[in-house]
Design a protein around this motif. Sequence first.
Motif, PDB file in Angstrom:
ATOM      1  N   ILE A  72       9.589   7.468  -2.848  1.00  0.00           N
ATOM      2  CA  ILE A  72       8.398   6.735  -3.297  1.00  0.00           C
ATOM      3  C   ILE A  72       8.815   5.524  -4.130  1.00  0.00           C
ATOM      4  CG2 ILE A  72       6.338   6.877  -4.773  1.00  0.00           C
ATOM      5  CD1 ILE A  72       6.157   9.864  -3.950  1.00  0.00           C
ATOM      6  N   LEU A  73       9.816   5.734  -5.003  1.00  0.00           N
ATOM      7  CA  LEU A  73      10.297   4.650  -5.855  1.00  0.00           C
ATOM      8  C   LEU A  73      10.872   3.506  -5.031  1.00  0.00           C
ATOM      9  CD1 LEU A  73      10.867   3.562  -8.696  1.00  0.00           C
ATOM     10  CD2 LEU A  73      13.011   4.887  -8.689  1.00  0.00           C
ATOM     11  N   PHE A  74      11.584   3.845  -3.958  1.00  0.00           N
ATOM     12  CA  PHE A  74      12.150   2.800  -3.098  1.00  0.00           C
ATOM     13  C   PHE A  74      11.057   1.861  -2.588  1.00  0.00           C
ATOM     14  CE2 PHE A  74      12.988   1.032   1.057  1.00  0.00           C
ATOM     15  CZ  PHE A  74      14.238   0.438   0.887  1.00  0.00           C
ATOM     16  N   HIS A  75       9.961   2.444  -2.091  1.00  0.00           N
ATOM     17  CA  HIS A  75       8.900   1.604  -1.514  1.00  0.00           C
ATOM     18  C   HIS A  75       8.188   0.764  -2.571  1.00  0.00           C
ATOM     19  CE1 HIS A  75       9.515   4.329   1.932  1.00  0.00           C
ATOM     20  NE2 HIS A  75       9.220   3.250   2.614  1.00  0.00           N
ATOM     21  N   LYS A  76       8.099   1.306  -3.784  1.00  0.00           N
ATOM     22  CA  LYS A  76       7.522   0.501  -4.870  1.00  0.00           C
ATOM     23  C   LYS A  76       8.426  -0.678  -5.200  1.00  0.00           C
ATOM     24  CE  LYS A  76       4.861   4.170  -7.157  1.00  0.00           C
ATOM     25  NZ  LYS A  76       4.762   5.052  -8.354  1.00  0.00           N
ATOM     26  N   GLU A  77       9.729  -0.420  -5.291  1.00  0.00           N
ATOM     27  CA  GLU A  77      10.689  -1.471  -5.629  1.00  0.00           C
ATOM     28  C   GLU A  77      10.809  -2.497  -4.503  1.00  0.00           C
ATOM     29  OE1 GLU A  77      12.433  -1.986  -8.448  1.00  0.00           O
ATOM     30  OE2 GLU A  77      11.417  -0.303  -9.431  1.00  0.00           O
ATOM     31  N   ALA A  78      10.722  -2.030  -3.253  1.00  0.00           N
ATOM     32  CA  ALA A  78      10.890  -2.926  -2.103  1.00  0.00           C
ATOM     33  C   ALA A  78       9.757  -3.938  -1.981  1.00  0.00           C
ATOM     34  CB  ALA A  78      11.015  -2.108  -0.819  1.00  0.00           C
ATOM     35  N   LYS A  79       8.585  -3.639  -2.589  1.00  0.00           N
ATOM     36  CA  LYS A  79       7.481  -4.610  -2.563  1.00  0.00           C
ATOM     37  C   LYS A  79       7.867  -5.880  -3.317  1.00  0.00           C
ATOM     38  CE  LYS A  79       3.587  -1.378  -2.100  1.00  0.00           C
ATOM     39  NZ  LYS A  79       2.384  -0.812  -2.780  1.00  0.00           N
ATOM     40  N   ASP A  80       8.594  -5.696  -4.414  1.00  0.00           N
ATOM     41  CA  ASP A  80       9.027  -6.850  -5.216  1.00  0.00           C
ATOM     42  C   ASP A  80      10.395  -7.368  -4.794  1.00  0.00           C
ATOM     43  OD1 ASP A  80       6.708  -6.690  -6.816  1.00  0.00           O
ATOM     44  OD2 ASP A  80       7.643  -5.132  -8.059  1.00  0.00           O
ATOM     45  N   ASN A  81      11.191  -6.515  -4.161  1.00  0.00           N
ATOM     46  CA  ASN A  81      12.546  -6.904  -3.741  1.00  0.00           C
ATOM     47  C   ASN A  81      12.750  -6.555  -2.270  1.00  0.00           C
ATOM     48  OD1 ASN A  81      13.629  -7.609  -6.510  1.00  0.00           O
ATOM     49  ND2 ASN A  81      13.089  -5.463  -6.842  1.00  0.00           N
ATOM     50  N   PRO A  82      12.215  -7.384  -1.359  1.00  0.00           N
ATOM     51  CA  PRO A  82      12.299  -7.087   0.078  1.00  0.00           C
ATOM     52  C   PRO A  82      13.723  -6.936   0.602  1.00  0.00           C
ATOM     53  CG  PRO A  82      10.760  -8.886  -0.345  1.00  0.00           C
ATOM     54  CD  PRO A  82      11.481  -8.635  -1.622  1.00  0.00           C
TER      55      PRO A  82
END
Length: 443
Positions: A72-82
């Motif tokens: 879940i954390l990965f997808h949250k972080e990937a929104k700001d860091n594609p």
Amino acid sequence: MAKNFHVGHLRTTVIGNSLYKIYEKLGYKVVRINHLGDWGTQFGKLILAYKNWSSREKVEKEGINELLRIYILFHKEAKDNPELNEEARSWFLKMEQGDEEALNIWDWFKEISMIQFNRIYQLLGVEFDSFTGESFYMDKVSAVVKELTHKNLLEESQGAKIVNLDKYNMAPCLITKSDGSSIYPSRDLAAILYRKKTFHFTKCLYVTGLEQKLHFAQVFKVIDMMGYDWSNGLIHIPYGLVSISGEKLSTRSGNIVYAEELLKEAILRAEKAIETRNPNLQNKEKTAKMVGIGAIIFHDLFHQRIKNIDFSWDEVLSFEGSTGPYVQYTYARAKSILRKNPDYVSSLDIDFSHLKEDTSFQLVKKLNDYPKAVLYAADSYEPSIIARYVIGLAQEFNKFYHNCSIINSEYEIRLARLCLVFAAQKVMKEAMELLGIQCPEEM
């Protein structure tokens, strides 16, 4: 894999298990395959998330909950860091290329997942003959690519390899990505060819969500284009989504209800109901498990599989109305009648002309419908037909029970009525077993 088993995952499990039981009842040899999603870019994401935000100690302590947290954390972080998505793809490519570190982490995550999955399958009473997931077919994809090339079915598109399906009004079927790595369709094609060669199936049933309808239409069409005349035995059995208050379940967003939590809560509520209604019941824990698990399975299978289900604790765990516990209680009532009247068993000369009441006749008619219900359920791949049938049977039995005295009737009338009770409980039990539900002898 590497995700908590949630209520959405229950659907494929209980529908598939019921279809297995229905087809086995009809004399088919059935092989139960759990096609685990144990390969793909999501593992690249997990490996990257593990390296960035977790540790071996955390994963060993928290197990699958820690894997879910970092996913879940990965997808949250990937929104700001594609760029994280690109890093994840590179880790998956390492897996495909046999990188030892990547494969060791992947294998560890799989083991953690299977511990939880097997606990849930045990609760549900579900077994499998094979757990060959996507990774099993990795070394078989190259043969598929060669065959497609030999049969002039492959085209190049922006570096990727595809099978063009324009004339069938479908999007192209992607076989390999531009970096050469495999993807769902190529692994599913390899799986189909392996299963046909290994099991010589008449039918190969795929129980998955409705959202995969196009995917399987494409894959099955490619098998047809490859010249295999048995492709019409490939059948997708879709089911609707499970939502919470109208919102789609999503592991990425964390909007989920865990299956294990649900099953244990159902058992707990069944225990409380038993304590209230029949505190002196023997084998209370065993009975509560049958009732609680049965309530969950029945709630799912009573709905037509194609329909979406909006999850509600109150509805799922209700013990009144068109529910599993209602049927189980009716079955236990019938068994109680038979225990109190054992003399009918030794009597072979029963005069059924004594069954003159309309409620008796309606119950006999309902029993007569059982074989047709099983055949119809098989033909339409629809366990809800059995679920709705057995609710109707329980209702007809209860009408008969309330309108026709058994214990206080004349001997010959009592024998005829007891025989009808025997038939009703036998069919009720078997119909519930076809749904994957056990019936307690007492409640």
